[in-house]
Design a protein around this motif. Structure first.
Motif, PDB file in Angstrom:
ATOM      1  N   THR A   1       3.965   6.907  -8.446  1.00 55.88           N
ATOM      2  CA  THR A   1       5.935   6.215  -9.080  1.00 55.88           C
ATOM      3  C   THR A   1       5.164   4.664  -9.039  1.00 55.88           C
ATOM      4  O   THR A   1       5.895   4.025  -9.881  1.00 55.88           O
ATOM      5  CB  THR A   1       6.751   7.007  -7.291  1.00 55.88           C
ATOM      6  OG1 THR A   1       7.143   8.116  -7.665  1.00 55.88           O
ATOM      7  CG2 THR A   1       8.035   5.921  -7.780  1.00 55.88           C
ATOM      8  N   SER A   2       4.727   4.613  -8.310  1.00 56.82           N
ATOM      9  CA  SER A   2       4.840   2.838  -8.303  1.00 56.82           C
ATOM     10  C   SER A   2       3.472   2.886 -10.086  1.00 56.82           C
ATOM     11  O   SER A   2       3.956   1.836 -10.891  1.00 56.82           O
ATOM     12  CB  SER A   2       2.885   2.424  -7.574  1.00 56.82           C
ATOM     13  OG  SER A   2       3.676   2.436  -5.915  1.00 56.82           O
ATOM     14  N   ILE A   3       2.961   3.443 -10.172  1.00 62.80           N
ATOM     15  CA  ILE A   3       2.284   3.421 -11.694  1.00 62.80           C
ATOM     16  C   ILE A   3       3.143   3.464 -12.913  1.00 62.80           C
ATOM     17  O   ILE A   3       3.077   2.651 -13.688  1.00 62.80           O
ATOM     18  CB  ILE A   3       1.259   4.397 -11.863  1.00 62.80           C
ATOM     19  CG1 ILE A   3      -0.261   4.264 -10.786  1.00 62.80           C
ATOM     20  CG2 ILE A   3       1.275   4.998 -13.547  1.00 62.80           C
ATOM     21  CD1 ILE A   3      -1.388   5.231 -11.009  1.00 62.80           C
TER      22      ILE A   3
ATOM     23  N   GLY B   1       0.818  -1.401   0.163  1.00 62.90           N
ATOM     24  CA  GLY B   1       0.018  -0.343  -0.499  1.00 62.90           C
ATOM     25  C   GLY B   1       0.964   1.692   0.084  1.00 62.90           C
ATOM     26  O   GLY B   1       1.065   1.977   0.508  1.00 62.90           O
ATOM     27  N   GLY B   2       1.206   1.589  -1.486  1.00 60.85           N
ATOM     28  CA  GLY B   2       2.465   2.753  -1.409  1.00 60.85           C
ATOM     29  C   GLY B   2       3.596   2.370  -0.275  1.00 60.85           C
ATOM     30  O   GLY B   2       3.881   1.598   0.100  1.00 60.85           O
TER      31      GLY B   2
ATOM     32  N   GLY C   1      -2.495  -2.933  -5.163  1.00 60.81           N
ATOM     33  CA  GLY C   1      -1.791  -1.654  -4.294  1.00 60.81           C
ATOM     34  C   GLY C   1      -2.900  -0.464  -4.361  1.00 60.81           C
ATOM     35  O   GLY C   1      -3.651  -0.457  -5.101  1.00 60.81           O
ATOM     36  N   ARG C   2      -2.384   1.164  -3.816  1.00 60.34           N
ATOM     37  CA  ARG C   2      -2.684   1.611  -3.668  1.00 60.34           C
ATOM     38  C   ARG C   2      -2.178   2.203  -5.606  1.00 60.34           C
ATOM     39  O   ARG C   2      -1.394   1.788  -6.313  1.00 60.34           O
ATOM     40  CB  ARG C   2      -2.056   2.935  -2.911  1.00 60.34           C
ATOM     41  CG  ARG C   2      -2.382   2.372  -1.336  1.00 60.34           C
ATOM     42  CD  ARG C   2      -3.841   3.252  -1.094  1.00 60.34           C
ATOM     43  NE  ARG C   2      -4.341   3.227  -0.091  1.00 60.34           N
ATOM     44  CZ  ARG C   2      -5.181   2.703   1.101  1.00 60.34           C
ATOM     45  NH1 ARG C   2      -6.160   2.301  -0.270  1.00 60.34           N
ATOM     46  NH2 ARG C   2      -5.505   3.047   1.862  1.00 60.34           N
TER      47      ARG C   2
ATOM     48  N   ALA D   1       3.914  -6.164   1.171  1.00 68.20           N
ATOM     49  CA  ALA D   1       4.818  -5.702   2.341  1.00 68.20           C
ATOM     50  C   ALA D   1       3.514  -5.445   2.889  1.00 68.20           C
ATOM     51  O   ALA D   1       3.122  -3.763   2.612  1.00 68.20           O
ATOM     52  CB  ALA D   1       5.528  -5.091   1.798  1.00 68.20           C
ATOM     53  N   SER D   2       4.156  -4.606   4.218  1.00 70.19           N
ATOM     54  CA  SER D   2       2.797  -4.319   5.228  1.00 70.19           C
ATOM     55  C   SER D   2       2.617  -2.693   5.156  1.00 70.19           C
ATOM     56  O   SER D   2       2.224  -2.042   5.349  1.00 70.19           O
ATOM     57  CB  SER D   2       2.856  -5.156   6.640  1.00 70.19           C
ATOM     58  OG  SER D   2       3.861  -4.784   7.533  1.00 70.19           O
ATOM     59  N   GLY D   3       4.527  -2.840   5.467  1.00 69.95           N
ATOM     60  CA  GLY D   3       4.760  -0.977   5.368  1.00 69.95           C
ATOM     61  C   GLY D   3       4.935  -1.863   6.853  1.00 69.95           C
ATOM     62  O   GLY D   3       4.584  -1.830   8.520  1.00 69.95           O
TER      63      GLY D   3
END
Ligand SMILES: CC(=O)N[C@H]1[C@@H](OP(=O)(O)OP(=O)(O)OC[C@H]2O[C@@H](n3ccc(=O)[nH]c3=O)[C@H](O)[C@@H]2O)O[C@H](CO)[C@@H](O)[C@@H]1O
Length: 363
Positions: free
Chosen positions: A271-273, A193-194, A266-267, A222-224
């Motif tokens: 940047t993920s995109i 999530g980001g 995910g979010r 990955a939880s953060g």
């Protein structure tokens, strides 16, 4: 070329900056860099793992309401402009590049006052407060989405894409999933999530674990950092509890991991995109509703429209519809392949090169 790069707060502002630095190093071996970040941003974890000289300034964000904290924020901002001027005078950059976040506001503004050429990079389709403030002072504004142009002076904007897309383009699969105790030969869903993790996604994923554990595909999640301990405790996790699920606090080599996965959940951060479109990795997006002008929903919708992603609304997210949506894609190879092709069409694989060319025109 001497480049001072500044940007911080979240990973979304830092990774594009690093990708650009890596690109310039690869085409100009005489180039030198200085990175200026914020004292408490994620850059403090990321930059020390590189060999890029790194300095920090103390800045903080404005509160929406009129509070005493805002006076402190203004004080810090004025102080950081003064410090930034000293850093700029010492480093003598040919150009200053800002990639967003409050620290970028102070440093880029200071550079404009000293007459140093400046450019900002806007990763989102709706600009953040820093870039809006800087727009009237800087020489150029590099955009990742053409939609953002409407918020800036027309003669300054130029579509360049996001440097992270160029960094990932052409990356090849590896055996990296083994380092997470997963099987590189199996289909894999990646969930995060980001850069900081997202509570709502975490709740749904944790509740979905018993279902995911029964699947033929595997899950890397990955939880953060800030949620990890609580999650490990709540599911009484032992290392061997689920052979097809790996839970991590944070994934440092995210792009290398992405190349080896089949679907991202995910979010819809900018940047993920850039990364997953650069790679042609299909996605199920759950946009964060807590961002300026709901821009993540806009980001996600534009990909859904092209058949590159599926979207679930944060307020409707449950373990059940999460598993059902993931299954829908993972269990249908034709749909996975089609999404892959559509996703890849959305990426701008020469983003760093474009940004580098614009920079040369303003020096
Ligand atoms: C909540 C919020 O304000 N989000 C914003 C923030 O995104 P935020 O930084 O949360 O998310 P982005 O998708 O933009 O970037 C996340 C970055 O962190 C990396 N990563 C993530 C998890 C992990 O375990 N390891 C890892 O390396 C990703 O690969 C990516 O490079 O800035 C973006 C750029 O302005 C905005 O579009 C987002 O809306």
């Amino acid at each position: 070329m001497r480049v001072l790069v500044t940007g911080g707060g979240t990973g979304g502002h830092v990774y594009p900056a690093l990708a650009f630095i890596n690109y310039v190093k690869s085409v100009d071996s005489d180039s030198s860099f200085l990175y200026v970040g914020a004292k408490r941003g994620m850059e403090n974890k990321i930059l020390p793992q590189t060999d890029i000289p790194f300095l920090t300034l103390e800045v903080q964000g404005f509160k929406r309401k009129l509070t005493f904290e805002n006076f402190k924020t203004i004080q810090l901002f004025l102080k950081s402009i003064k410090q930034a001027k000293k850093i700029i005078r010492d480093f003598q950059p040919d150009v200053v590049l800002g990639t967003g976040g409050y620290v970028s506001g102070a440093v880029v503004y200071a550079a404009t006052k000293l007459g140093v050429p400046t450019i900002v990079h806007e990763q989102n389709s709706v600009p953040g407060i820093t870039n809006k403030f800087l727009a009237r002072y800087v020489d150029k504004i590099g955009l990742a989405f053409s939609d953002a142009a409407q918020y800036f002076p027309e003669d300054k904007t130029i579509l360049v894409g996001n440097p992270r897309a160029q960094e990932v383009a052409g990356m090849q699969p590896t055996e990296v999933l083994r380092t997470f105790d997963l099987d590189p030969g199996k289909k894999t869903v990646l969930i995060f999530g980001g850069s900081q993790g997202a509570l709502k996604i975490n709740q749904a994923v944790v509740a979905a674990i018993p279902e995911f554990a029964k699947k033929d595909y595997q899950v890397l999640y990955a939880s953060g950092e800030r949620y990890y301990e609580e999650i490990s405790e709540s599911i009484g996790m032992t290392k061997d509890a689920f052979t097809n699920i790996s839970i991590q606090p944070y994934i440092k080599n995210m792009t290398e991991v992405m190349v080896n996965c089949d679907l991202l959940v995910g979010r819809a951060g900018a940047t993920s995109i850039a990364e997953f479109t650069g790679l042609g990795l299909p996605a199920v997006l759950i946009p964060s509703p807590y961002v300026t002008n709901d821009h993540q929903t806009k980001n996600a919708k534009s990909l859904v429209k092209e058949g590159a992603a599926k979207m679930l609304h944060d307020n409707e997210l449950t373990a059940e519809n999460l598993v059902a949506t993931v299954d829908e894609v993972m269990e249908d190879d034709a749909s996975l392949q089609q999404m892959k092709e559509q996703t890849k069409k959305q990426g701008i694989p020469d983003a760093s090169e474009r940004l580098y060319q614009v920079i040369q025109t303003i020096i």
